[in-house]
Design a protein around this motif. Structure first.
Motif, PDB file in Angstrom:
ATOM      1  N   ARG A 298     -38.414 -18.471  -5.820  1.00 52.47           N
ATOM      2  CA  ARG A 298     -37.779 -19.091  -4.665  1.00 52.47           C
ATOM      3  C   ARG A 298     -38.075 -18.207  -3.473  1.00 52.47           C
ATOM      4  O   ARG A 298     -37.533 -17.115  -3.340  1.00 52.47           O
ATOM      5  CB  ARG A 298     -36.279 -19.250  -4.911  1.00 52.47           C
TER       6      ARG A 298
ATOM      7  N   HIS B 173     -33.936 -20.838   9.461  1.00 54.91           N
ATOM      8  CA  HIS B 173     -33.690 -19.862  10.528  1.00 54.91           C
ATOM      9  C   HIS B 173     -32.560 -18.931  10.116  1.00 54.91           C
ATOM     10  O   HIS B 173     -32.253 -17.986  10.817  1.00 54.91           O
ATOM     11  CB  HIS B 173     -33.313 -20.592  11.823  1.00 54.91           C
ATOM     12  N   ASP B 174     -31.928 -19.219   8.980  1.00 55.89           N
ATOM     13  CA  ASP B 174     -30.674 -18.558   8.616  1.00 55.89           C
ATOM     14  C   ASP B 174     -30.908 -17.542   7.497  1.00 55.89           C
ATOM     15  O   ASP B 174     -30.986 -17.887   6.323  1.00 55.89           O
ATOM     16  CB  ASP B 174     -29.675 -19.632   8.190  1.00 55.89           C
TER      17      ASP B 174
ATOM     18  N   ALA C 258     -28.967 -15.307   6.291  1.00 58.18           N
ATOM     19  CA  ALA C 258     -27.842 -15.162   5.360  1.00 58.18           C
ATOM     20  C   ALA C 258     -27.905 -16.259   4.293  1.00 58.18           C
ATOM     21  O   ALA C 258     -27.696 -16.003   3.103  1.00 58.18           O
ATOM     22  CB  ALA C 258     -26.520 -15.226   6.113  1.00 58.18           C
TER      23      ALA C 258
ATOM     24  N   SER D 162     -30.440 -15.340   1.882  1.00 58.20           N
ATOM     25  CA  SER D 162     -30.113 -14.130   1.103  1.00 58.20           C
ATOM     26  C   SER D 162     -29.311 -14.459  -0.145  1.00 58.20           C
ATOM     27  O   SER D 162     -29.297 -13.704  -1.098  1.00 58.20           O
ATOM     28  CB  SER D 162     -29.340 -13.131   1.974  1.00 58.20           C
ATOM     29  N   GLY D 163     -28.635 -15.612  -0.137  1.00 57.98           N
ATOM     30  CA  GLY D 163     -27.792 -15.979  -1.258  1.00 57.98           C
ATOM     31  C   GLY D 163     -28.547 -16.400  -2.501  1.00 57.98           C
ATOM     32  O   GLY D 163     -27.990 -16.377  -3.595  1.00 57.98           O
TER      33      GLY D 163
ATOM     34  N   ALA E  79     -32.631 -16.604  -2.542  1.00 58.80           N
ATOM     35  CA  ALA E  79     -34.087 -16.451  -2.581  1.00 58.80           C
ATOM     36  C   ALA E  79     -34.492 -15.200  -3.373  1.00 58.80           C
ATOM     37  O   ALA E  79     -33.821 -14.171  -3.298  1.00 58.80           O
ATOM     38  CB  ALA E  79     -34.642 -16.372  -1.160  1.00 58.80           C
ATOM     39  N   ASP E  80     -35.575 -15.292  -4.123  1.00 61.24           N
ATOM     40  CA  ASP E  80     -36.116 -14.117  -4.813  1.00 61.24           C
ATOM     41  C   ASP E  80     -36.837 -13.214  -3.833  1.00 61.24           C
ATOM     42  O   ASP E  80     -36.743 -12.000  -3.890  1.00 61.24           O
ATOM     43  CB  ASP E  80     -37.115 -14.550  -5.892  1.00 61.24           C
TER      44      ASP E  80
ATOM     45  N   THR F 271     -35.971 -10.022  -1.806  1.00 61.52           N
ATOM     46  CA  THR F 271     -34.845 -10.227  -0.891  1.00 61.52           C
ATOM     47  C   THR F 271     -33.985  -8.972  -0.758  1.00 61.52           C
ATOM     48  O   THR F 271     -33.678  -8.540   0.358  1.00 61.52           O
ATOM     49  CB  THR F 271     -33.978 -11.403  -1.388  1.00 61.52           C
ATOM     50  N   GLY F 272     -33.619  -8.383  -1.893  1.00 59.43           N
ATOM     51  CA  GLY F 272     -32.739  -7.215  -1.847  1.00 59.43           C
ATOM     52  C   GLY F 272     -33.365  -6.076  -1.060  1.00 59.43           C
ATOM     53  O   GLY F 272     -32.705  -5.436  -0.238  1.00 59.43           O
TER      54      GLY F 272
ATOM     55  N   LEU G  64     -33.530  -6.848   2.746  1.00 59.80           N
ATOM     56  CA  LEU G  64     -32.222  -6.873   3.403  1.00 59.80           C
ATOM     57  C   LEU G  64     -31.550  -5.501   3.441  1.00 59.80           C
ATOM     58  O   LEU G  64     -30.834  -5.189   4.378  1.00 59.80           O
ATOM     59  CB  LEU G  64     -31.299  -7.911   2.760  1.00 59.80           C
ATOM     60  N   THR G  65     -31.787  -4.679   2.425  1.00 63.62           N
ATOM     61  CA  THR G  65     -31.127  -3.370   2.439  1.00 63.62           C
ATOM     62  C   THR G  65     -31.947  -2.345   3.218  1.00 63.62           C
ATOM     63  O   THR G  65     -31.378  -1.490   3.878  1.00 63.62           O
ATOM     64  CB  THR G  65     -30.881  -2.826   1.020  1.00 63.62           C
TER      65      THR G  65
ATOM     66  N   LEU H  90     -30.936  -9.165  11.247  1.00 59.84           N
ATOM     67  CA  LEU H  90     -29.797  -8.876  10.376  1.00 59.84           C
ATOM     68  C   LEU H  90     -28.566  -8.504  11.210  1.00 59.84           C
ATOM     69  O   LEU H  90     -27.446  -8.907  10.906  1.00 59.84           O
ATOM     70  CB  LEU H  90     -30.134  -7.731   9.412  1.00 59.84           C
TER      71      LEU H  90
END
Lengths: 264, 260
Positions: free
Chosen positions: B34, B201-202, B204, B207-208, B210-211, B227-228, B231-232, B243
């Motif tokens: 994903r 466009h979102d 967040a 982030s819930g 997607a791989d 993703t992780g 984002l981190t 972010l």
């Protein structure tokens, strides 16, 4: 009270069915306060805003605005008093004459409501533009050639031009990119604090309303199901509608995406 | 994961535009992942979706490579389904829901009219439309926005494609319906082992589930990765700004609390 809405109802007929778009809604708004109005599609929040702006009529109920029976006003008196209740919508381009220049968009309300004498209008337009963070030189531009975020700033400048006591914002930042959205919200809060303007901020996005609202009202199927301070609604929601709206706000997940566990 | 598609030095320009909408894009799409394509207006994210889907308008100029692992590009409709932001625009207003969902199955799977309708009914059940037998005979305008989007998903998946491209598929919906549609998409692609390319466009929202995420800006790929990790520890200043501009219910409000 600046605004006092009492027992407002409105029915639409849709596909042969009679639908209650608004069902006995009452709320008040003191001067200088921002009330967030949240709900899913079809909850009646936009119908409420449209009745308030006199864009559609109510079937029952009353609205008092600045001490006057707002729904009884008509003609010249209504036009005159509209200066005090302004609006900002989501689709700003649709709200402007496409041939308009920035100067004419801002000049019209100044002229119609006779805010400043004609000779002072260019200076007032420049002041308004600068107040919303745009260079005064933008006055000569076409409304089509400015970006979406700039256009929303011009819509806000137009709304404050008549020195209103209330601004109704319907999904006013929903179409903007997130980086621009934050700046527009900051501008709205600044203007509100500086000028003591009350705002009715209609949105389906609780995160946006949380940012700017003193109180939040939650609507569901035409009814007002909850109204309290923003903090109370977010931290201790009383209605299932509020709980569902809170759960639906996307949160930044910084760990690995969660995978559901299939217990076999 | 193996690369389903290797995009190399991709450049896309629309007719009459000297400035390309996308430049110098190197990106792998992994089989069964994903992948979220994230960007603001003008980032080129929708151009990438249209390029992959082969839905660019006539006269668009495409340079660079898209190497598909199967040797040939997936056939739109059969191997690749699409869901767009406005379901009203992707559904035909004068055809019933049943005809539109059955069409893909009939065309690509060679089903008879009758079995294609059975398949359509099954698809409507899988996208959890209430009263699917009734909706099968309905026209798009008789449905709510959320239901129309469910129908669009059913139609996109009717032929059993291996790839689903969702371009801002939830942006026109209210938050509650958006959350429902995202969880439905996630579940459907997971069940079928499909590859999902989710354009949004979102950040967040992506982030819930997607791989991997790929961040786009001004026609260029800013960065891509798990993703992780992105984002981190975002490497690019733009990703960090994106972010930082995210706002949810835990973000401090811009106003002081009400006295009441």
């Amino acid at each position: 009270m600046l605004l006092d809405i009492a027992n407002l109802s409105k029915r639409f007929s849709s596909g042969g069915r009679d639908v209650a778009a608004l069902n006995d809604v009452s709320l008040t708004l003191p001067p200088g306060e921002t009330l967030g109005l949240v709900g899913a599609s079809g909850s009646g929040k936009s119908t409420l805003a449209r009745i308030l702006l006199r864009l559609t009529s109510a079937d029952a109920g009353s609205i008092r605005f600045e001490g006057k029976d707002w729904l009884a006003l008509s003609g010249a008196e209504l036009r005159r008093r509209r200066a005090k209740m302004q609006m900002v919508f989501q689709d700003v381009l649709g709200a402007f004459n496409p041939r308009a220049t920035v100067a004419s968009v801002l000049g019209d309300p100044l002229r119609i409501h006779d805010i400043v004498p004609k000779v002072e209008r260019p200076r007032e337009i420049a002041t308004l533009l600068e107040r919303v963070g745009l260079p005064a030189s933008y006055a000569s531009r076409s409304i089509r050639e400015v970006s979406g975020g700039q256009r929303q700033r011009i819509a806000i400048a137009r709304a404050i031009a008549t020195r209103p006591s209330l601004i109704v914002l319907d999904e006013a930042v929903s179409a903007l990119d997130v980086s621009i959205r934050g700046k527009i919200l900051e501008l709205l809060v600044e203007l509100q604090q500086e000028r003591g303007i009350a705002c009715l901020f209609v949105s389906h996005d609780l995160a946006v309303l949380r940012a700017v609202s003193h109180r939040i009202a939650v609507m569901e199927a035409g009814r007002l199901v909850e109204i309290a301070s923003a903090r109370q609604v977010i931290e201790n929601p009383q209605s299932s509608a509020a709980r569902a709206l809170i759960a639906a706000v996307p949160r930044l997940v910084t760990g690995m995406p969660e995978r559901p566990h299939h217990d076999v | 994961m193996s690369a389903l598609c290797e995009i190399r030095e991709l450049e896309v320009a629309y007719r009459g535009n000297s400035v390309p909408a996308l430049t110098n894009i190197d990106l792998d799409i992994h089989a069964g992942e994903r992948l979220a394509i994230i960007g603001e207006s003008g980032s080129g994210k929708s151009t990438l979706a249209r390029t992959i889907a082969r839905l660019l308008p006539a006269g668009a100029r495409v340079r660079g490579e898209m190497r598909w692992s199967l040797g040939q590009a997936p056939l739109p409709g059969r191997d690749m389904g699409f869901v767009f932001q406005d379901p009203a625009a992707s559904l035909n207003p004068v055809l019933t829901v049943g005809e539109q969902v059955a069409e893909g199955a009939r065309l690509h799977l060679g089903l008879t009219r009758r079995t294609a309708y059975e398949r359509a009914l099954d698809m409507l059940e899988r996208v959890r439309i209430p009263d699917p037998a009734k909706v099968l005979k309905a026209f798009p305008h008789q449905l709510s926005g959320g239901q129309r989007q469910r129908v669009a998903i059913a139609a996109a998946l009717a032929a059993g494609p291996g790839i689903l491209i969702a371009d801002e598929a939830t942006s026109a919906l209210d938050m509650i319906v958006q959350a429902e549609i995202v969880s439905l998409l996630d579940e459907l692609v997971r069940e079928a082992g499909m590859t999902l390319i989710f354009i949004t466009h979102d950040i967040a929202l992506a982030s819930g589930f997607a791989d991997r995420v790929a961040i786009f800006r001004d026609g260029g790929l800013v960065e891509a990765g798990p993703t992780g990790a992105i984002l981190t520890s975002p490497k690019d200043v733009y990703t960090r700004a994106l972010l930082a501009s995210h706002r949810d219910l835990s973000t401090p409000p811009l106003i002081s609390e009400a006295a009441s």
